[in-house]
Scaffold this motif. Structure first.
Motif, PDB file in Angstrom:
ATOM      1  N   ALA A  22       0.591  -0.890  -0.048  1.00  0.00           N
ATOM      2  CA  ALA A  22      -0.149   0.178   0.084  1.00  0.00           C
ATOM      3  C   ALA A  22       1.057   1.198   0.047  1.00  0.00           C
ATOM      4  O   ALA A  22       1.123   2.541  -0.623  1.00  0.00           O
ATOM      5  CB  ALA A  22      -0.996  -0.623   1.178  1.00  0.00           C
ATOM      6  N   LEU A  25       2.651   1.487  -3.884  1.00  0.00           N
ATOM      7  CA  LEU A  25       1.253   2.277  -4.398  1.00  0.00           C
ATOM      8  C   LEU A  25       0.855   3.841  -3.831  1.00  0.00           C
ATOM      9  O   LEU A  25       0.942   4.914  -5.075  1.00  0.00           O
ATOM     10  CB  LEU A  25       0.529   1.046  -4.906  1.00  0.00           C
ATOM     11  CG  LEU A  25       0.484   0.236  -5.303  1.00  0.00           C
ATOM     12  CD1 LEU A  25      -0.812  -0.398  -4.930  1.00  0.00           C
ATOM     13  CD2 LEU A  25       0.785   0.213  -6.705  1.00  0.00           C
ATOM     14  N   THR A  26       0.941   4.414  -2.708  1.00  0.00           N
ATOM     15  CA  THR A  26       0.410   5.597  -2.692  1.00  0.00           C
ATOM     16  C   THR A  26       1.605   6.902  -2.635  1.00  0.00           C
ATOM     17  O   THR A  26       1.376   7.292  -3.562  1.00  0.00           O
ATOM     18  CB  THR A  26       0.074   5.262  -0.480  1.00  0.00           C
ATOM     19  OG1 THR A  26      -0.352   4.823  -0.552  1.00  0.00           O
ATOM     20  CG2 THR A  26      -0.526   6.739   0.072  1.00  0.00           C
ATOM     21  N   GLU A  31      -3.445   5.396  -5.073  1.00  0.00           N
ATOM     22  CA  GLU A  31      -3.955   5.911  -3.260  1.00  0.00           C
ATOM     23  C   GLU A  31      -4.756   4.312  -2.795  1.00  0.00           C
ATOM     24  O   GLU A  31      -5.619   4.274  -3.638  1.00  0.00           O
ATOM     25  CB  GLU A  31      -4.850   6.717  -2.899  1.00  0.00           C
ATOM     26  CG  GLU A  31      -4.638   6.896  -1.762  1.00  0.00           C
ATOM     27  CD  GLU A  31      -5.879   8.466  -1.572  1.00  0.00           C
ATOM     28  OE1 GLU A  31      -5.695   8.596  -0.371  1.00  0.00           O
ATOM     29  OE2 GLU A  31      -6.174   8.902  -2.355  1.00  0.00           O
ATOM     30  N   THR A  32      -3.897   3.735  -2.266  1.00  0.00           N
ATOM     31  CA  THR A  32      -4.552   2.540  -1.257  1.00  0.00           C
ATOM     32  C   THR A  32      -5.473   3.205  -0.262  1.00  0.00           C
ATOM     33  O   THR A  32      -4.518   3.482   1.480  1.00  0.00           O
ATOM     34  CB  THR A  32      -3.411   1.673  -1.185  1.00  0.00           C
ATOM     35  OG1 THR A  32      -3.081   1.720  -1.423  1.00  0.00           O
ATOM     36  CG2 THR A  32      -4.166   0.522   0.136  1.00  0.00           C
ATOM     37  N   LEU A 157      -6.833  -5.427  -0.622  1.00  0.00           N
ATOM     38  CA  LEU A 157      -6.718  -3.689  -1.022  1.00  0.00           C
ATOM     39  C   LEU A 157      -7.450  -3.556  -1.900  1.00  0.00           C
ATOM     40  O   LEU A 157      -8.418  -3.065  -3.243  1.00  0.00           O
ATOM     41  CB  LEU A 157      -4.904  -3.925  -1.887  1.00  0.00           C
ATOM     42  CG  LEU A 157      -3.839  -4.225  -1.333  1.00  0.00           C
ATOM     43  CD1 LEU A 157      -2.700  -4.335  -2.443  1.00  0.00           C
ATOM     44  CD2 LEU A 157      -3.613  -3.573   0.050  1.00  0.00           C
ATOM     45  N   ILE A 159      -8.608   0.412  -3.535  1.00  0.00           N
ATOM     46  CA  ILE A 159      -7.244   1.097  -4.349  1.00  0.00           C
ATOM     47  C   ILE A 159      -7.998   2.226  -4.887  1.00  0.00           C
ATOM     48  O   ILE A 159      -9.046   2.010  -5.750  1.00  0.00           O
ATOM     49  CB  ILE A 159      -6.191   0.715  -5.218  1.00  0.00           C
ATOM     50  CG1 ILE A 159      -4.970  -0.343  -4.161  1.00  0.00           C
ATOM     51  CG2 ILE A 159      -5.907   1.684  -6.187  1.00  0.00           C
ATOM     52  CD1 ILE A 159      -4.202  -1.490  -5.034  1.00  0.00           C
TER      53      ILE A 159
END
Length: 781
Positions: A22, A25-26, A31-32, A157, A159
């Motif tokens: 997370a 990716l963020t 954004e998670t 997740l 997202i």
């Protein structure tokens, strides 16, 4: 969108801790929002099979089931669900089990009948949101096996995918992104479709809305429940299992991002055609609702009727059911704007439209069709046709983009080695096709959002890590522009008006029909959404009058408002920036024992205008809708108008007394709104005042008199105050036709000493002489 971590691991190696995924990716702009743990690791919950069912003797809505729990002994369970049949396999919570919602299962009697456990729904086991009935398990599930064997622990997740990143709306797409960010290789990719194509059997009448369409027939399928692995995957991310064919279509969409749709081939009449709907054409959708279509809605049709709304939803009449033997598998590319418009007009969002609206990968269309075909062949025993029918052409790849390494360093603020830049862009799927000072990159089909060199710089920063850029280098000085200065002046003007007691309002740029009196030539909309929004406003005044009307109806005794905004001048609709001011009612909102209320007048309006734009001049002029009107000028340039509305117009909004309005252009240049406030010591020495009363032509303005008094500025003159005038019939009677009397009080002071009468008289005499010589004023002694 929800993603299963277990599913993602099939494509790329991931960190063990989901929090790390997370965070990765963020930091890269994906954004998670939430991390959930799913699975059914619940003690005393097993797979059971319903072997008998009968109505409850004392309750109409309950049934009594016999369930085989694998122990050889049948258990009697009282159940309130109705979605099962004898022979189904369902989860059984045995006495002693504790469910995720906190419910503890015990033997009990329900309406007089003993129940030895509870048959469970998906929501009760924390496996989904479906609470409408029991969770029907796969026929392959082993009776007596722990439910955890069917639903292993998984992390989900949630997202937030931005609209420009349609390539991330699949597990493969997100895994590809993670691989690029971590520098790891994908374990597998979607195989290319090598099946022969045939340009018959399907046609496209509306190529703009649907550039490409494919259909493949698969015969001899067996419709039934999906295997447990397939059900577990789609249900883990919130998709309800229906049957093996529909589940395969949903699985491929979640895996590869390309929606597909299966028709019952035996219910279709003739060849397939993608066309625009006929105006007023009716369509029965899979949600069993009938929709009235418009002529700009794209539909998939056979030779007799529409069988699907293109890219949105299929039809009920050709849906796959338990009796289906042969299917026709659709995979297509639809224009995103067309799908977005249709889904909004019909209020019919779907998982398919969500992806088509954001743009699917053209190269994935036939690959997804091939993947779905293979799964149907494996799971449903289908026999696919040796050729696939297609029509149209897939969109071409995005244009190549050039990038200078020097610009990348300049935009980011630090030097990044060209080799690192190349590795990052190559990891995101770009191909370097020229190597020089300016490098050219081939953009993959799934990244149409990469259109400029700064887009490539953004990709470099996302993978390199914004946290690696020193804080001192994150910003650069940029000189103030004309737009910056204009914004600052407008902000200062609004603050001054608020400080002057006015309230800022915001009104619509679209006029209602009944307020077109101020804009008979306003540009009307061709297709207004309502009678409240029929034309572009040519003036701010209709909106301000609407606010006045609303406040009067609410019982207000005073309205002092202003608005800054754009208007659209007919006939071309040229945009202009203006400020509008409206005053009505009492100057004070409360009666005080020392001064009674008085109504606002033109001079209150004039003061507000001078707060907004100092240095303007006013000239009498006649205007429609104004009982008293003046032109506002900056030098010799007309910049606005002000005055009192006619009684006939004011009465339409039930406004008693005068309504004073002004509208001034904000497009003419202005260097400032006056000097900033300055502070000085209070005078220690007394001031001396002298009055000047004079008879002048009634056409002479206060501005002209004020200039003669103040220019050139007498060094001892501190202040000039206008305090009396005689005009109209009384002036004509006393002084003759075309004359008026005005009086000013002049204050003299020296900050270093007390003035003598001789010094004051000398300065005062100079001003009196200028008034005589320059204006022809007749001084009154």
């Amino acid at each position: 969108m929800k993603f299963s971590v277990n599913w993602l691991r099939e494509f790329v190696d991931l960190p063990e801790n989901p929090e790390e995924i997370a965070d990765l990716l963020t930091r890269a702009g994906v954004e998670t929002e939430k991390i959930e743990t799913r699975g059914a690791k619940i003690e005393q919950v097993i797979v059971s099979q319903i072997v008998a069912s009968s109505r409850h003797p004392n309750a109409d809505r309950l049934t009594v089931c016999e369930a085989d729990d694998g122990s050889g002994t049948k258990r009697q369970i009282v159940c309130g669900a109705t979605n099962y049949k004898v022979g189904d396999k369902v989860p059984l919570a045995l006495p002693g089990a504790k469910l995720p919602n906190g419910l503890e299962i015990r033997k009990s009697k329900l309406r007089g009948v003993e129940s030895e456990g509870m048959l469970c729904s998906a929501i009760e086991l924390g496996l989904g949101e479906d609470a409408s009935g029991l969770l029907i398990l796969s026929p392959d599930a082993e009776v007596g096996a722990p439910i955890a064997d069917l639903f292993p622990t998984d992390t989900i997740l949630d997202i937030e995918i931005t609209p420009n990143r349609g390539d991330l709306l699949s597990h493969f797409g997100l895994a590809r992104e993670i691989a690029a960010l971590t520098g790891k290789k994908l374990k597998s990719t979607a195989r290319e479709s090598k099946i022969p194509v045939k340009k018959t059997g399907v046609t496209i009448t509306s190529t703009r809305e649907c550039p490409f369409f494919s259909a493949r027939r698969i015969d001899s399928v067996t419709i039934g429940p999906s295997p447990q692995w397939l059900r577990a995957k789609i249900e883990s991310v919130g998709i309800r299992s229906i049957n093996n064919i529909v589940d395969i279509s949903n699985f491929v969409m979640l895996e590869l991002g390309q929606p597909t749709h299966a028709f019952d081939a035996d219910k279709l009449k003739g060849d397939m055609n993608v066309r625009l709907a006929r105006d007023g054409e009716k369509f029965l959708a899979l949600d069993r609702r009938t929709y009235l279509l418009k002529s700009d809605n794209c539909v998939v049709a056979d030779q007799e009727r529409a069988v699907g709304i293109g890219g949105v939803i299929g039809g009920e009449e050709t849906s796959v059911t338990e009796s289906t033997k042969n299917v026709l598998l659709e995979a297509a590319y639809f224009l995103p704007a067309s799908i977005r418009r249709t889904a909004r007009e019909l209020n019919l969002p779907s998982d398919a439209s969500y992806r088509f609206e954001r743009g699917v990968d053209p190269e994935m269309v036939l690959r997804a069709s091939q993947r779905a075909t293979e799964l149907i062949q494996e799971i449903a025993g289908g026999i696919p046709a040796k050729e696939i029918n297609i029509a149209g052409k897939l969109p071409v790849n995005p244009a190549d983009v050039s990038l200078r390494y020097e610009k990348c360093d300049r935009v980011v603020g630090i030097a990044i080695k060209p080799k690192t830049v190349d590795e990052i862009l190559t990891g995101f799927g770009l191909k370097k096709i020229s190597a020089a000072e300016i490098t050219k990159w081939k953009i993959p089909s799934y990244r149409p959002d990469l259109q400029r060199d700064v887009d490539l710089v953004e990709e470099v920063v996302r993978a390199y890590g914004a946290e690696k850029i020193p804080g001192t280098d994150r910003s650069r000085f940029t000189p103030s522009t004309a737009a910056d200065r204009a914004h600052d002046l407008e902000l200062e003007m609004r603050r001054r008006l608020v400080a002057g007691g006015l309230t800022e309002v915001r009104t619509s740029k679209l006029l209602p029909r009944e307020r077109l009196a101020f804009g008979e030539n306003a540009m009307e909309l061709r297709n207004p959404l309502s009678e409240d929004h029929v034309a572009l406003r040519p003036s701010l005044l209709p909106g301000l009058l609407g606010v006045l009307d609303h406040n009067i109806r609410a019982g207000a005794e005073r309205v002092a408002i202003f608005e800054t905004g754009r208007v659209f001048e007919p006939p071309a609709g040229t945009e202009k920036k203006r400020v509008g001011i409206l005053l009505w009612g009492n100057v004070a909102t409360e009666v005080h024992w020392r001064n009674e209320k008085r109504r606002v007048d033109f001079f209150d309006l004039k003061g507000a205008i001078e707060l907004a734009r100092p240095g303007l001049s006013f000239r009498r002029g006649q205007r429609a809708n104004f009982a008293l009107g003046v032109e506002i000028r900056s030098g010799n340039q007309w910049v606005g108008l002000a005055g009192q509305l006619t009684n006939s117009l004011a009465s339409t909004i039930d406004a008693s007394g005068g309504v004073f309005v002004a509208e001034v252009s904000l497009d003419f240049p202005i260097s400032s709104l006056g000097s900033r406030a300055t502070f000085r010591e209070l005078g220690k020495f007394p001031a001396v005042t002298r009055d000047i009363a004079m008879i002048v032509p009634d056409t002479l303005s206060h501005e002209e008199i004020w200039k003669v008094i103040n220019e050139p500025k007498e060094s001892l003159l501190e202040d000039v105050e206008f305090f009396d005038h005689v005009v109209g019939e009384k002036a004509q009677e006393l002084f003759g036709a075309g004359k008026k009397s005005v009086a000013y009080r002049l204050t003299y002071r020296d900050r270093s000493r007390t003035l003598t009468s001789e010094e004051v008289n000398a300065a005062h005499a100079k001003i009196r002489e200028r008034l005589r010589s320059d204006l022809g004023a007749e001084l009154r002694e």
